[in-house]
Design a protein around this motif. Structure first.
Motif, PDB file in Angstrom:
ATOM      1  N   PHE A  13      -6.763  -6.646  -9.453  1.00 25.53           N
ATOM      2  CA  PHE A  13      -6.339  -5.312  -9.880  1.00 25.53           C
ATOM      3  C   PHE A  13      -5.140  -5.425 -10.821  1.00 25.53           C
ATOM      4  CE2 PHE A  13      -4.194  -6.160  -5.841  1.00 25.53           C
ATOM      5  CZ  PHE A  13      -2.872  -5.786  -6.081  1.00 25.53           C
ATOM      6  N   GLU A  62       0.828  -1.214   0.000  1.00 26.46           N
ATOM      7  CA  GLU A  62       0.000   0.000   0.000  1.00 26.46           C
ATOM      8  C   GLU A  62       0.865   1.268   0.000  1.00 26.46           C
ATOM      9  OE1 GLU A  62      -4.031  -1.803   2.111  1.00 26.46           O
ATOM     10  OE2 GLU A  62      -2.484  -0.894   3.384  1.00 26.46           O
ATOM     11  N   TRP A 104      -8.576  -8.751   1.184  1.00 24.42           N
ATOM     12  CA  TRP A 104      -8.749  -7.310   1.304  1.00 24.42           C
ATOM     13  C   TRP A 104      -8.925  -6.585  -0.026  1.00 24.42           C
ATOM     14  CZ3 TRP A 104     -10.365  -5.035   5.432  1.00 24.42           C
ATOM     15  CH2 TRP A 104     -10.115  -5.625   6.677  1.00 24.42           C
ATOM     16  N   TYR A 105      -8.555  -7.236  -1.138  1.00 27.17           N
ATOM     17  CA  TYR A 105      -8.614  -6.555  -2.439  1.00 27.17           C
ATOM     18  C   TYR A 105      -9.235  -7.427  -3.519  1.00 27.17           C
ATOM     19  CZ  TYR A 105      -5.804  -2.699  -0.761  1.00 27.17           C
ATOM     20  OH  TYR A 105      -5.379  -1.603  -0.076  1.00 27.17           O
ATOM     21  N   LEU A 152      -3.978 -10.677   0.932  1.00 27.93           N
ATOM     22  CA  LEU A 152      -4.200  -9.704  -0.142  1.00 27.93           C
ATOM     23  C   LEU A 152      -5.568  -9.936  -0.787  1.00 27.93           C
ATOM     24  CD1 LEU A 152      -3.106  -7.477  -2.109  1.00 27.93           C
ATOM     25  CD2 LEU A 152      -2.176  -9.369  -3.477  1.00 27.93           C
ATOM     26  N   LEU A 164      -3.712   2.488  -3.897  1.00 21.21           N
ATOM     27  CA  LEU A 164      -4.172   1.111  -3.728  1.00 21.21           C
ATOM     28  C   LEU A 164      -5.169   1.016  -2.578  1.00 21.21           C
ATOM     29  CD1 LEU A 164      -4.071  -1.915  -4.452  1.00 21.21           C
ATOM     30  CD2 LEU A 164      -2.133  -2.129  -2.878  1.00 21.21           C
ATOM     31  N   ALA A 165      -4.858   1.656  -1.471  1.00 16.68           N
ATOM     32  CA  ALA A 165      -5.722   1.574  -0.288  1.00 16.68           C
ATOM     33  C   ALA A 165      -7.128   2.107  -0.560  1.00 16.68           C
ATOM     34  CB  ALA A 165      -5.090   2.308   0.885  1.00 16.68           C
ATOM     35  N   PRO A 225      -8.541  -1.131 -10.611  1.00 16.65           N
ATOM     36  CA  PRO A 225      -9.337  -2.314 -10.264  1.00 16.65           C
ATOM     37  C   PRO A 225      -9.905  -2.944 -11.531  1.00 16.65           C
ATOM     38  CG  PRO A 225     -10.465  -0.299  -9.590  1.00 16.65           C
ATOM     39  CD  PRO A 225      -9.157   0.108 -10.179  1.00 16.65           C
ATOM     40  N   HIS A 271      -8.966   1.196  -2.820  1.00 17.66           N
ATOM     41  CA  HIS A 271      -9.750   0.068  -3.343  1.00 17.66           C
ATOM     42  C   HIS A 271      -9.877  -1.070  -2.336  1.00 17.66           C
ATOM     43  CE1 HIS A 271      -9.601   2.088  -7.185  1.00 17.66           C
ATOM     44  NE2 HIS A 271      -8.313   2.245  -7.003  1.00 17.66           N
ATOM     45  N   ARG A 272      -9.380  -0.843  -1.132  1.00 19.33           N
ATOM     46  CA  ARG A 272      -9.433  -1.860  -0.078  1.00 19.33           C
ATOM     47  C   ARG A 272     -10.878  -2.071   0.362  1.00 19.33           C
ATOM     48  NH1 ARG A 272      -5.016  -2.754   4.372  1.00 19.33           N
ATOM     49  NH2 ARG A 272      -6.088  -4.254   5.677  1.00 19.33           N
ATOM     50  N   ARG A 273     -11.235  -3.318   0.553  1.00 17.60           N
ATOM     51  CA  ARG A 273     -12.584  -3.634   1.031  1.00 17.60           C
ATOM     52  C   ARG A 273     -12.755  -3.117   2.458  1.00 17.60           C
ATOM     53  NH1 ARG A 273     -11.413  -9.002  -1.744  1.00 17.60           N
ATOM     54  NH2 ARG A 273     -12.919  -9.067  -3.445  1.00 17.60           N
TER      55      ARG A 273
END
Length: 188
Positions: free
Chosen positions: A69, A25, A65-66, A62, A31-32, A187, A34-36
């Protein structure tokens, strides 16, 4: 003929999945975003039973959480989605078939999974570079990353998947046979 280049090693192998993800990240601004909100509940038992092996914990973390992408419109990091684990398995088996047909060099000891220490794909680039695990070791956390560039260079990285991506994006890893990575995320 394909030449196996060398092995690169991180200064310190990150074994904690959360620490590895934090490094990724930091290496990829945005990137963060798009973190769930919460980790996805993935059927790892189904995936691992079908593959006949457990998978590295950093990769699983990973994926929880994602979503899938792309990094720099170059490397596609395919990750399972809840309820679509069978699709991921089809993608892996398809990638293994391509490896067997056109990429692997048995005389260099490069064999596909499920051969002992066999290669198991986890990502590829838009230029058909392959990113795999060498499944040798007592536990998946000991697996190293193996890279096969479209130009014929093969090499190993003695760290985990997420740390490999972080170091590749921040430029601390030599991209032998790969093009430079633009650390932007899209994403998919």
């Amino acid at each position: 003929m394909t030449d196996l280049i060398e092995t690169q090693s991180p200064k310190r192998r990150i074994t904690d999945p959360a620490e590895a993800l934090a490094a990724l990240e930091r290496a990829i601004p945005g990137l963060a975003d798009h973190r769930r909100a919460e980790p996805a509940a993935l059927d790892w038992a189904l995936i691992e039973e079908s593959l006949g092996t457990a998978l590295p914990s950093d990769y699983k973390y990973l994926a929880e959480w994602y979503p899938t992408f792309a990094i720099g419109d170059y490397i596609l990091v395919g990750l399972p989605e809840p309820g679509e684990e069978h699709q991921m398995l089809r993608d892996i088996h398809s990638a293994l078939a391509v490896l067997v047909e056109a990429w692997l060099v048995p005389e260099l000891g490069l064999l596909p999974h499920p051969a002992p220490g066999g290669l198991l794909p986890w990502a590829e680039s838009d230029e058909s570079d392959k990113f795999m695990w060498s499944t040798a070791g007592e536990a998946p956390q000991q697996w190293r990353v193996t890279v096969a560039s479209r130009g014929g260079a093969w090499w190993h990285y003695e760290g985990g998947t997420v740390q490999f991506l972080a170091e590749l994006c921040e430029g601390t890893l030599e991209p032998w046979g790969l093009r430079m990575v633009d650390p932007e995320v899209t994403p998919c």
